[in-house]
Write a protein that holds these residues in place. Sequence first.
Motif, PDB file in Angstrom:
ATOM      1  N   TYR A 217      -3.532  13.474  -0.942  1.00 22.53           N
ATOM      2  CA  TYR A 217      -2.875  12.190  -0.749  1.00 22.53           C
ATOM      3  C   TYR A 217      -2.156  12.160   0.600  1.00 22.53           C
TER       4      TYR A 217
ATOM      5  N   VAL B  84      -8.668   0.772   2.859  1.00 23.29           N
ATOM      6  CA  VAL B  84      -7.271   0.737   3.298  1.00 23.29           C
ATOM      7  C   VAL B  84      -7.182   1.089   4.786  1.00 23.29           C
TER       8      VAL B  84
ATOM      9  N   VAL C 194       0.837  -1.206   0.000  1.00 23.19           N
ATOM     10  CA  VAL C 194       0.000   0.000   0.000  1.00 23.19           C
ATOM     11  C   VAL C 194       0.866   1.247   0.000  1.00 23.19           C
TER      12      VAL C 194
ATOM     13  N   THR D  37      -4.775   7.094   7.221  1.00 24.33           N
ATOM     14  CA  THR D  37      -4.723   5.629   7.179  1.00 24.33           C
ATOM     15  C   THR D  37      -3.620   5.087   8.084  1.00 24.33           C
TER      16      THR D  37
ATOM     17  N   CYS E 151      -2.066  -1.262  -6.793  1.00 24.57           N
ATOM     18  CA  CYS E 151      -2.088  -1.178  -5.334  1.00 24.57           C
ATOM     19  C   CYS E 151      -2.946  -2.290  -4.751  1.00 24.57           C
TER      20      CYS E 151
ATOM     21  N   PHE F 284     -11.680   3.424  -1.843  1.00 21.74           N
ATOM     22  CA  PHE F 284     -10.307   3.008  -1.567  1.00 21.74           C
ATOM     23  C   PHE F 284      -9.889   3.393  -0.149  1.00 21.74           C
TER      24      PHE F 284
ATOM     25  N   SER G  28       0.041   3.186  -3.292  1.00 22.31           N
ATOM     26  CA  SER G  28      -1.082   4.102  -3.085  1.00 22.31           C
ATOM     27  C   SER G  28      -0.890   5.456  -3.761  1.00 22.31           C
ATOM     28  N   SER G  29       0.317   5.988  -3.764  1.00 21.70           N
ATOM     29  CA  SER G  29       0.507   7.282  -4.423  1.00 21.70           C
ATOM     30  C   SER G  29       0.322   7.148  -5.931  1.00 21.70           C
TER      31      SER G  29
ATOM     32  N   PHE H 130      -3.034   9.553   3.510  1.00 18.81           N
ATOM     33  CA  PHE H 130      -1.988   8.643   3.963  1.00 18.81           C
ATOM     34  C   PHE H 130      -1.789   8.772   5.470  1.00 18.81           C
TER      35      PHE H 130
ATOM     36  N   LEU I 136      -3.670   6.752  -6.200  1.00 17.54           N
ATOM     37  CA  LEU I 136      -4.467   7.909  -5.783  1.00 17.54           C
ATOM     38  C   LEU I 136      -4.129   9.172  -6.576  1.00 17.54           C
TER      39      LEU I 136
END
Length: 173
Positions: free
Chosen positions: A44, A108, A25, A51, A168, A104, A29-30, A48, A33
């Motif tokens: 983002y 996550v 992730v 999460t 991801c 998403f 993820s970057s 992040f 996203l």
Amino acid sequence: RAARPPAGSGKALGLVLSVGSLFGVVAGSSLVLIGVMGASQRVYGLLFAVTSLGLVTGAFTSARLTRRGVSHARLIGAGVSMTAGVPVILLVLAATGLLRITTFFPLVLLANIATGGTRPHSAQGAFAPMPAISGVATALFSALQSLVGAVACVLAASVFVGRLALACAGSLV
């Protein structure tokens, strides 16, 4: 007579794989996203950060539940189920084109809460049967986590082709 795996190896394997999922992730993820879903760098960063708080929330909640008598096995089972279920849902959403930031992000976050709640119990369960070699076992365990995490990062980056959101989600599996 077949050889039995070392005591605690199942819990150690589950923990190593959940850490690999977490690294996947982080690596993917970057790309997804920002690159696919069009989130700004600021959004983002905020997502992040939130999460990552899931890890703390999971550990805190898990400790509270343990104090109230919930068994390690039950917490590990619930956490592993959530950690394994989230990637499947993400893959289905990505494959059908229904994956959005609004789906998403909470998934996550849920996986991070599950990982945060599972890690302490898995580590305790993995090392408790080996008190005489706990230092060596911990070192090996840490090396395995790093190795699986590195492989997950490579997979997340290599699966990402153009605008493919499966990168991801796929690295979580």
